[in-house]
Design an enzyme around this catalytic site. Sequence first.
Site, short mmCIF file in Angstrom:
data_model
loop_
_atom_site.label_atom_id
_atom_site.label_comp_id
_atom_site.label_asym_id
_atom_site.label_seq_id
_atom_site.Cartn_x
_atom_site.Cartn_y
_atom_site.Cartn_z
N ASP A 93 0.84 -1.20 0.00
CA ASP A 93 0.00 0.00 0.00
C ASP A 93 0.88 1.25 0.00
O ASP A 93 2.11 1.15 -0.14
CB ASP A 93 -0.96 -0.02 1.20
N SER A 94 0.29 2.42 0.19
CA SER A 94 1.05 3.67 0.12
C SER A 94 2.07 3.80 1.25
O SER A 94 3.00 4.60 1.15
CB SER A 94 0.10 4.87 0.13
#
Length: 128
Positions: free
Chosen positions: A12-13
Site C-alpha cells: 500500500d502507500s
Amino acid sequence: MYQRTIYFADTDSAGVVYFSNLLSICHEAYEDFLSNLNINLPDFFSNKLIAIPIIHAEIDFFKPLFCGDIISINLEATLINEKVFEIQYQVLKNNELIAKALTRHICINPQTRKTQEIPPIIKQSFET
C-alpha cells in the site's frame, strides 16, 4: 510449501503489504496445492459442473511485510463436511510466523447454484 517474493504492487502507500493482497497470495498457494494434486487448473476453474467458491476469508497479521521480502506459505486443508472444506495458511518469513489466514470453500453446481459433494480428487487430499 509455497514460496513467493513480495512485489511493490503487493504493498500500500505505506510500503506494507495490503491485507487483501496477502489473501490473494494465499490463493496462489491454494492454486499451487491444486496443481500438486495434478489438477488441470484451466479445466478446474472453467468446469461447468463443479465450482468451489470461497464463502469465508480471514487474515491476522503479526508483523508487516515489505517489497523484496521472501515468504513461505504452509497450508493445511481440513474437511468440514462432504460439501465444505477450509484451508489454514501460515505465512512465514525466515521461519517466523508473520500472518495466519483462513479460507472456507463450498462445492456447488455452477449452473443450478446448489451445493454438492466435493470431488474425490480433492477429498483425497484431506486424508494424507
